[in-house]
Design an enzyme around this catalytic site. Structure first.
Site, mmCIF file in Angstrom:
data_model
loop_
_atom_site.group_PDB
_atom_site.id
_atom_site.type_symbol
_atom_site.label_atom_id
_atom_site.label_comp_id
_atom_site.label_asym_id
_atom_site.label_seq_id
_atom_site.Cartn_x
_atom_site.Cartn_y
_atom_site.Cartn_z
ATOM 1 N N GLY A 12 46.074 35.282 96.898
ATOM 2 C CA GLY A 12 45.079 35.797 97.824
ATOM 3 C C GLY A 12 45.592 37.010 98.572
ATOM 4 N N PHE A 13 44.739 37.596 99.371
ATOM 5 C CA PHE A 13 45.079 38.781 100.158
ATOM 6 C C PHE A 13 46.291 38.532 101.048
ATOM 7 C CE2 PHE A 13 43.870 40.404 104.563
ATOM 8 C CZ PHE A 13 44.593 41.582 104.458
ATOM 9 N N ALA A 116 47.639 27.439 107.848
ATOM 10 C CA ALA A 116 46.803 28.587 108.218
ATOM 11 C C ALA A 116 45.451 28.102 108.701
ATOM 12 C CB ALA A 116 46.635 29.529 107.026
ATOM 13 N N TYR A 147 33.408 25.614 106.378
ATOM 14 C CA TYR A 147 34.688 26.293 106.621
ATOM 15 C C TYR A 147 35.260 25.908 107.983
ATOM 16 C CZ TYR A 147 38.093 30.128 106.954
ATOM 17 O OH TYR A 147 39.249 30.862 107.082
#
Length: 329
Positions: A12-13, A116, A147
């Site tokens: 991922g980023f 995270a 989310y």
């Protein structure tokens, strides 16, 4: 002897930048990703690095790592509205089952684990700026709840392992972060604006544009995470840039930066989209001696240079042209 760290969401980023940082610091890095939202090109430059090993795996399934493990960074999760509205069940599973699996692994390996989390745990906040002791204003059954609640549960189970099993845990609450390797069409503000500018499209602002965000450059975010991992603090810590800007003003900045002639057009605000987002970083300053160093003008130039270097195929690839279709009542 080198320390070994497992980084989930490695393709991922943010995960890929963390892999770079820990390799540079001399760690043996194990990257893990199932590519549901990650991109192989983000870790392509690491595949021949001797201190990097990659495992393709879905962490909602049992996770086993051979040998010694010192640290775990849990960054596996869809993180953009496009993603978690498209795959809501997987988003909930990675925050619950995936986190449980990794906490179990940390316990078995006697490893320290950093989770995270996100500023989204604050929902549409009634307190401004947001401090770590604010409980949030979240719609549990709204479209964004998959989310928000995945992350809130993630924090709860992490603290349960810390208290009950005496596991060494850290929790970072990440505010809007940007920089190279962001996906161009993932629905977040910066890649959305830059993609539209580069394609010659008008910039889309949702609502009246007076809602605010605070953008943190990826190098600053990685530094904050690095310092938190090696701190002695087990409770959540905000890591973000407190410099707040309205979306309307930010769109105007992008028009100037990209030297384009596009207009700014307005569309209906998505359900439960937060009106304010600004971290209070007093705690990070106190316990980590951390605050962001890269100002927005510098960070945006670097990010725009990255997006300008994308191929036409990448530039015009559309994942979802208008993600508001996913979140109508």
């Amino acid at each position: 002897m080198s320390k070994t760290i497992l980084i989930t969401g490695a393709a991922g980023f943010l995960g890929s930048h963390l892999c770079d940082r820990f390799i540079a610091e001399g760690f043996e890095v194990i990257g893990m990703d199932n590519f549901i939202t990650g991109d192989r090109k983000n870790i392509q430059h690491l595949l021949d690095v001797p201190s990097f090993k990659f495992i393709e795996h879905d962490i909602t399934e049992f996770v086993n790592i051979q040998g010694h493990l010192d640290y775990i960074l849990h960054f596996a999760s869809p993180a953009s509205p496009i993603d978690y509205l498209k795959i809501p069940i997987q988003t909930l599973k990675v925050g619950s089952l995936g986190t449980h699996n990794l906490l179990g692994l940390a316990k078995a390996k006697k490893a320290r684990i950093l989770i995270a989390s996100t500023s989204e745990v604050y929902g549409d906040p009634l307190v401004h700026p947001q401090t770590e002791d604010y409980y949030g204003n979240v719609n549990t059954i709204g479209p964004r709840g998959v989310y928000d609640e995945a992350k809130r549960f993630q924090e709860s189970i992490t603290m349960a392992y810390h208290r009950f099993h005496c596991l060494e845990t850290r929790i970072v609450r990440i505010f809007n972060t940007y920089g190279p390797r962001m996906r161009l069409n993932d629905g977040r503000v910066i890649p959305a604006f830059m993609g539209q500018a580069l394609r010659g499209e008008d910039l889309t602002v949702f609502g009246d544009g007076l809602q605010t965000r605070s953008f943190c450059y990826v190098d600053d975010q990685v530094e904050g995470i690095y310092k938190l991992l090696f701190s002695d603090y087990a409770y959540p810590v905000n890591i973000g840039n407190p410099h707040e800007i309205s979306i309307k003003d930010f769109a105007e900045e992008i028009v100037k930066l990209t030297d384009t002639k596009q207009k700014i057009v307005y569309k209906a605000l998505p359900i439960d989209d937060p009106m304010q987002r600004q971290p209070d970083i007093t705690l990070a300053k106190k316990i980590l001696n951390w605050e962001p160093k890269v100002d927005r003008a510098e960070g945006m130039k670097k990010t725009f240079a990255y997006f300008k270097g994308l191929s036409k195929e990448e530039l015009f690839k559309s994942e979802h042209k208008d993600f508001t279709n996913h979140i109508k009542r």
